[in-house]
Design a protein around this motif. Structure first.
Motif, mmCIF file in Angstrom:
data_model
loop_
_atom_site.group_PDB
_atom_site.id
_atom_site.type_symbol
_atom_site.label_atom_id
_atom_site.label_comp_id
_atom_site.label_asym_id
_atom_site.label_seq_id
_atom_site.Cartn_x
_atom_site.Cartn_y
_atom_site.Cartn_z
ATOM 1 N N UNK A 105 -10.025 -6.485 -9.257
ATOM 2 C CA UNK A 105 -9.996 -6.355 -7.795
ATOM 3 C C UNK A 105 -8.593 -6.614 -7.252
ATOM 4 N N UNK A 106 -7.934 -7.634 -7.774
ATOM 5 C CA UNK A 106 -6.574 -7.937 -7.318
ATOM 6 C C UNK A 106 -5.607 -6.812 -7.656
ATOM 7 N N UNK A 107 -5.766 -6.222 -8.825
ATOM 8 C CA UNK A 107 -4.895 -5.116 -9.229
ATOM 9 C C UNK A 107 -5.118 -3.903 -8.337
ATOM 10 N N UNK A 108 -6.380 -3.574 -8.077
ATOM 11 C CA UNK A 108 -6.683 -2.453 -7.189
ATOM 12 C C UNK A 108 -6.101 -2.695 -5.797
ATOM 13 N N UNK A 109 -6.249 -3.889 -5.294
ATOM 14 C CA UNK A 109 -5.729 -4.224 -3.968
ATOM 15 C C UNK A 109 -4.206 -4.090 -3.925
ATOM 16 N N UNK A 110 -3.543 -4.592 -4.942
ATOM 17 C CA UNK A 110 -2.085 -4.523 -4.992
ATOM 18 C C UNK A 110 -1.614 -3.081 -5.071
ATOM 19 N N UNK A 111 -2.244 -2.284 -5.939
ATOM 20 C CA UNK A 111 -1.844 -0.883 -6.084
ATOM 21 C C UNK A 111 -2.141 -0.076 -4.829
ATOM 22 N N UNK A 112 -3.284 -0.354 -4.189
ATOM 23 C CA UNK A 112 -3.630 0.340 -2.952
ATOM 24 C C UNK A 112 -2.575 0.078 -1.889
ATOM 25 N N UNK A 113 -2.202 -1.176 -1.706
ATOM 26 C CA UNK A 113 -1.173 -1.521 -0.727
ATOM 27 C C UNK A 113 0.161 -0.892 -1.053
ATOM 28 N N UNK A 114 0.532 -0.912 -2.294
ATOM 29 C CA UNK A 114 1.809 -0.345 -2.716
ATOM 30 C C UNK A 114 1.863 1.148 -2.420
ATOM 31 N N UNK A 115 0.838 1.866 -2.856
ATOM 32 C CA UNK A 115 0.860 3.316 -2.678
ATOM 33 C C UNK A 115 0.663 3.719 -1.221
ATOM 34 N N UNK A 116 -0.122 2.962 -0.460
ATOM 35 C CA UNK A 116 -0.264 3.256 0.973
ATOM 36 C C UNK A 116 1.077 3.114 1.676
ATOM 37 N N UNK A 117 1.852 2.104 1.297
ATOM 38 C CA UNK A 117 3.161 1.906 1.915
ATOM 39 C C UNK A 117 4.110 3.066 1.594
ATOM 40 N N UNK A 118 3.815 3.794 0.528
ATOM 41 C CA UNK A 118 4.616 4.960 0.145
ATOM 42 C C UNK A 118 4.021 6.257 0.685
ATOM 43 N N UNK A 119 2.893 6.131 1.402
ATOM 44 C CA UNK A 119 2.287 7.300 2.021
ATOM 45 C C UNK A 119 1.253 8.018 1.175
ATOM 46 N N UNK A 120 0.749 7.384 0.149
ATOM 47 C CA UNK A 120 -0.240 8.005 -0.732
ATOM 48 C C UNK A 120 -1.622 7.397 -0.497
ATOM 49 N N UNK A 121 -2.656 8.206 -0.728
ATOM 50 C CA UNK A 121 -4.024 7.713 -0.714
ATOM 51 C C UNK A 121 -4.407 7.418 -2.158
#
Length: 61
Positions: free
Chosen positions: A36-52
């Motif tokens: 869950x922590x990994x998914x959350x971190x990756x989601x935030x990272x990629x959202x900040x780069x403009x990706x879904x």
């Protein structure tokens, strides 16, 4: 100073300790929380780069 165990005995103890720690992690929520922590971190990272982000077996984040 004298060691209580010889090198081969120490290696065996390390292997037993590693197995015990792996069993304890498997029987706890550790893997689930780590996922869950990994998914959350990756989601935030990629959202900040403009990706879904979508994870296999789940809805887009």
């Amino acid at each position: 100073m004298v060691d209580a165990f010889t090198a081969p005995q120490q290696a065996e103890l390390y292997l037993l300790a590693e197995a015990d720690m792996a069993d304890a992690a498997e029987n706890s929520e550790l893997r689930q929380r780590a996922g869950e922590n990994t998914k959350s971190m990756l989601t935030g990272l990629f959202k900040s780069l403009g990706y879904e982000v979508a994870f296999e077996g789940g809805a887009p984040s």
